[in-house]
Design a protein around this motif. Structure first.
Motif, PDB file in Angstrom:
ATOM      1  N   ALA A 154      20.027   7.304 -50.392  1.00 30.47           N
ATOM      2  CA  ALA A 154      19.493   6.096 -51.015  1.00 30.47           C
ATOM      3  C   ALA A 154      20.221   4.834 -50.553  1.00 30.47           C
ATOM      4  CB  ALA A 154      19.552   6.218 -52.536  1.00 30.47           C
ATOM      5  N   LEU A 155      21.559   4.869 -50.511  1.00 33.60           N
ATOM      6  CA  LEU A 155      22.296   3.672 -50.115  1.00 33.60           C
ATOM      7  C   LEU A 155      22.111   3.383 -48.630  1.00 33.60           C
ATOM      8  CD1 LEU A 155      24.144   1.426 -51.138  1.00 33.60           C
ATOM      9  CD2 LEU A 155      26.096   2.842 -50.489  1.00 33.60           C
ATOM     10  N   LEU A 156      22.149   4.421 -47.809  1.00 34.71           N
ATOM     11  CA  LEU A 156      21.919   4.249 -46.373  1.00 34.71           C
ATOM     12  C   LEU A 156      20.533   3.675 -46.121  1.00 34.71           C
ATOM     13  CD1 LEU A 156      22.548   4.674 -43.362  1.00 34.71           C
ATOM     14  CD2 LEU A 156      21.740   7.032 -43.627  1.00 34.71           C
ATOM     15  N   ASP A 157      19.522   4.222 -46.787  1.00 36.47           N
ATOM     16  CA  ASP A 157      18.156   3.748 -46.577  1.00 36.47           C
ATOM     17  C   ASP A 157      17.968   2.318 -47.075  1.00 36.47           C
ATOM     18  OD1 ASP A 157      17.656   6.167 -45.485  1.00 36.47           O
ATOM     19  OD2 ASP A 157      16.248   6.862 -47.011  1.00 36.47           O
ATOM     20  N   ALA A 158      18.640   1.953 -48.166  1.00 35.97           N
ATOM     21  CA  ALA A 158      18.556   0.579 -48.653  1.00 35.97           C
ATOM     22  C   ALA A 158      19.152  -0.387 -47.633  1.00 35.97           C
ATOM     23  CB  ALA A 158      19.276   0.453 -49.998  1.00 35.97           C
ATOM     24  N   GLY A 159      20.252   0.008 -46.997  1.00 35.59           N
ATOM     25  CA  GLY A 159      20.850  -0.828 -45.961  1.00 35.59           C
ATOM     26  C   GLY A 159      19.964  -0.959 -44.737  1.00 35.59           C
ATOM     27  N   LEU A 160      19.340   0.152 -44.320  1.00 35.64           N
ATOM     28  CA  LEU A 160      18.407   0.097 -43.198  1.00 35.64           C
ATOM     29  C   LEU A 160      17.215  -0.790 -43.530  1.00 35.64           C
ATOM     30  CD1 LEU A 160      18.384   3.848 -42.098  1.00 35.64           C
ATOM     31  CD2 LEU A 160      19.436   1.933 -40.878  1.00 35.64           C
ATOM     32  N   LEU A 161      16.737  -0.689 -44.766  1.00 37.19           N
ATOM     33  CA  LEU A 161      15.608  -1.523 -45.180  1.00 37.19           C
ATOM     34  C   LEU A 161      15.965  -3.001 -45.120  1.00 37.19           C
ATOM     35  CD1 LEU A 161      12.769  -1.827 -46.260  1.00 37.19           C
ATOM     36  CD2 LEU A 161      13.664  -1.459 -48.572  1.00 37.19           C
ATOM     37  N   ALA A 162      17.195  -3.342 -45.464  1.00 39.91           N
ATOM     38  CA  ALA A 162      17.624  -4.741 -45.379  1.00 39.91           C
ATOM     39  C   ALA A 162      17.514  -5.246 -43.940  1.00 39.91           C
ATOM     40  CB  ALA A 162      19.057  -4.888 -45.887  1.00 39.91           C
ATOM     41  N   GLU A 163      17.971  -4.446 -42.988  1.00 36.41           N
ATOM     42  CA  GLU A 163      17.880  -4.819 -41.577  1.00 36.41           C
ATOM     43  C   GLU A 163      16.425  -4.951 -41.138  1.00 36.41           C
ATOM     44  OE1 GLU A 163      19.908  -5.645 -39.205  1.00 36.41           O
ATOM     45  OE2 GLU A 163      21.919  -5.042 -39.783  1.00 36.41           O
ATOM     46  N   VAL A 164      15.605  -3.973 -41.527  1.00 34.76           N
ATOM     47  CA  VAL A 164      14.189  -3.997 -41.157  1.00 34.76           C
ATOM     48  C   VAL A 164      13.504  -5.227 -41.744  1.00 34.76           C
ATOM     49  CG1 VAL A 164      11.987  -2.837 -41.649  1.00 34.76           C
ATOM     50  CG2 VAL A 164      13.916  -1.530 -40.757  1.00 34.76           C
ATOM     51  N   TYR A 165      13.779  -5.512 -43.013  1.00 34.40           N
ATOM     52  CA  TYR A 165      13.135  -6.631 -43.695  1.00 34.40           C
ATOM     53  C   TYR A 165      13.454  -7.961 -43.019  1.00 34.40           C
ATOM     54  CZ  TYR A 165      12.112 -10.045 -47.369  1.00 34.40           C
ATOM     55  OH  TYR A 165      11.644 -11.138 -48.064  1.00 34.40           O
ATOM     56  N   ILE A 166      14.726  -8.174 -42.688  1.00 36.02           N
ATOM     57  CA  ILE A 166      15.082  -9.457 -42.109  1.00 36.02           C
ATOM     58  C   ILE A 166      14.439  -9.635 -40.741  1.00 36.02           C
ATOM     59  CG2 ILE A 166      17.230  -8.891 -40.866  1.00 36.02           C
ATOM     60  CD1 ILE A 166      16.706 -11.910 -43.180  1.00 36.02           C
ATOM     61  N   ARG A 167      14.288  -8.543 -40.011  1.00 39.00           N
ATOM     62  CA  ARG A 167      13.638  -8.647 -38.703  1.00 39.00           C
ATOM     63  C   ARG A 167      12.132  -8.837 -38.837  1.00 39.00           C
ATOM     64  NH1 ARG A 167      17.163  -4.962 -34.489  1.00 39.00           N
ATOM     65  NH2 ARG A 167      19.148  -5.194 -35.587  1.00 39.00           N
ATOM     66  N   MET A 168      11.548  -8.231 -39.849  1.00 38.17           N
ATOM     67  CA  MET A 168      10.114  -8.429 -40.064  1.00 38.17           C
ATOM     68  C   MET A 168       9.806  -9.848 -40.493  1.00 38.17           C
ATOM     69  SD  MET A 168       8.293  -5.101 -41.772  1.00 38.17           S
ATOM     70  CE  MET A 168       9.096  -5.277 -43.378  1.00 38.17           C
ATOM     71  N   THR A 169      10.698 -10.461 -41.274  1.00 34.55           N
ATOM     72  CA  THR A 169      10.395 -11.767 -41.849  1.00 34.55           C
ATOM     73  C   THR A 169      10.889 -12.945 -41.024  1.00 34.55           C
ATOM     74  OG1 THR A 169      12.407 -11.618 -43.208  1.00 34.55           O
ATOM     75  CG2 THR A 169      10.338 -10.909 -44.213  1.00 34.55           C
ATOM     76  N   ARG A 170      11.882 -12.719 -40.141  1.00 36.16           N
ATOM     77  CA  ARG A 170      12.339 -13.860 -39.335  1.00 36.16           C
ATOM     78  C   ARG A 170      12.770 -13.482 -37.927  1.00 36.16           C
ATOM     79  NH1 ARG A 170      17.122 -17.818 -41.273  1.00 36.16           N
ATOM     80  NH2 ARG A 170      18.385 -16.519 -39.907  1.00 36.16           N
TER      81      ARG A 170
END
Length: 238
Positions: A154-170
């Protein structure tokens, strides 16, 4: 608004059939920068996990039996996420499980205790229609290193999601926490520049000399193989 990337692992696929949350991972971001604050909880689900679930997250019944129950960590969890925007990949799944846990404690739904819930899977489907948009697929597409993802944590995936989100949005290349006093250097080719009002600029107009005028006319005549070109192109008189 604070943003919190959230992921859960569970005993199975259906909270309606009694499946429970076994792990919660949260990663906090403010002003598009990771703050370093995280929340990571293992939970005793008070029931066995399905074999398929164990293959996904690797958390055995024996390990989980020694962890705290959701009722014991509910306030800690709610205090961490309260008022924030939650960003969750396939939010309906995680929120459904968390709401089931809250219902057992006679707590209101999660959506009433946070600022907003954003489903990054729906965002990805809009950005990449017709393509695979699982977290693994997005990591590959957006060049986020998920080589440590042997199991779904869960914590690893949340961190990966943060990276993915920032790249998707900017399109920013990474989310690096800065040491105090350091300035962030954007990745090459991704510099943030302020908008500039160009209306005040006056560009000089350079008039052609006689040789340039003659070359212009000659070039148009050369192009006029089948007629009609000269009629459509202004000729600068020599």
């Amino acid at each position: 608004m604070r943003q919190i990337f959230l992921d859960t692992e569970t005993t199975g696929l259906s909270p309606e059939q009694g499946d429970r949350v076994v792990e919660i991972g949260c990663v906090e971001m403010e002003a598009r920068q990771l703050t370093g604050r995280t929340l990571h909880l293992y939970l005793n689900p008070e029931r066995k996990s399905s074999e398929e679930a164990v293959r996904v997250h690797g958390l055995t019944d024996e390990f989980l039996a020694g962890q705290r129950r959701f009722a014991e960590v509910a306030q800690e969890f709610l205090e961490f996420v309260r008022g924030a925007e939650l960003i969750i990949h396939n939010a309906a799944f995680d929120v459904g499980f968390l709401n089931a846990e809250l219902t057992r404690l006679r707590q209101p739904p999660l959506s009433t205790q946070v600022g907003a819930i954003t489903d990054s899977l729906l965002m990805a489907r809009e950005l990449y229609p017709g393509k695979a948009n699982s977290l693994d697929a997005l990591c590959r597409r957006l060049e986020v290193d998920n080589s440590n993802r042997t199991f779904h944590g869960a914590l690893l995936d949340a961190g990966l999601l943060a990276e993915v989100y920032i790249r998707m949005t900017r399109g920013q290349k990474s989310l690096v926490m800065e040491e105090e006093g350091e300035s962030q250097v954007p990745a090459a080719g991704l510099l943030d520049t302020a908008e500039v009002d160009l209306s005040g600029f006056v560009l000089p107009v350079l008039e052609p000399d006689d040789l340039e005028r003659e070359a212009h006319v000659a070039a148009l005549k050369d192009l006029d193989k089948n007629g009609g070109v000269l009629a459509g192109w202004p000729i600068i008189s020599a």
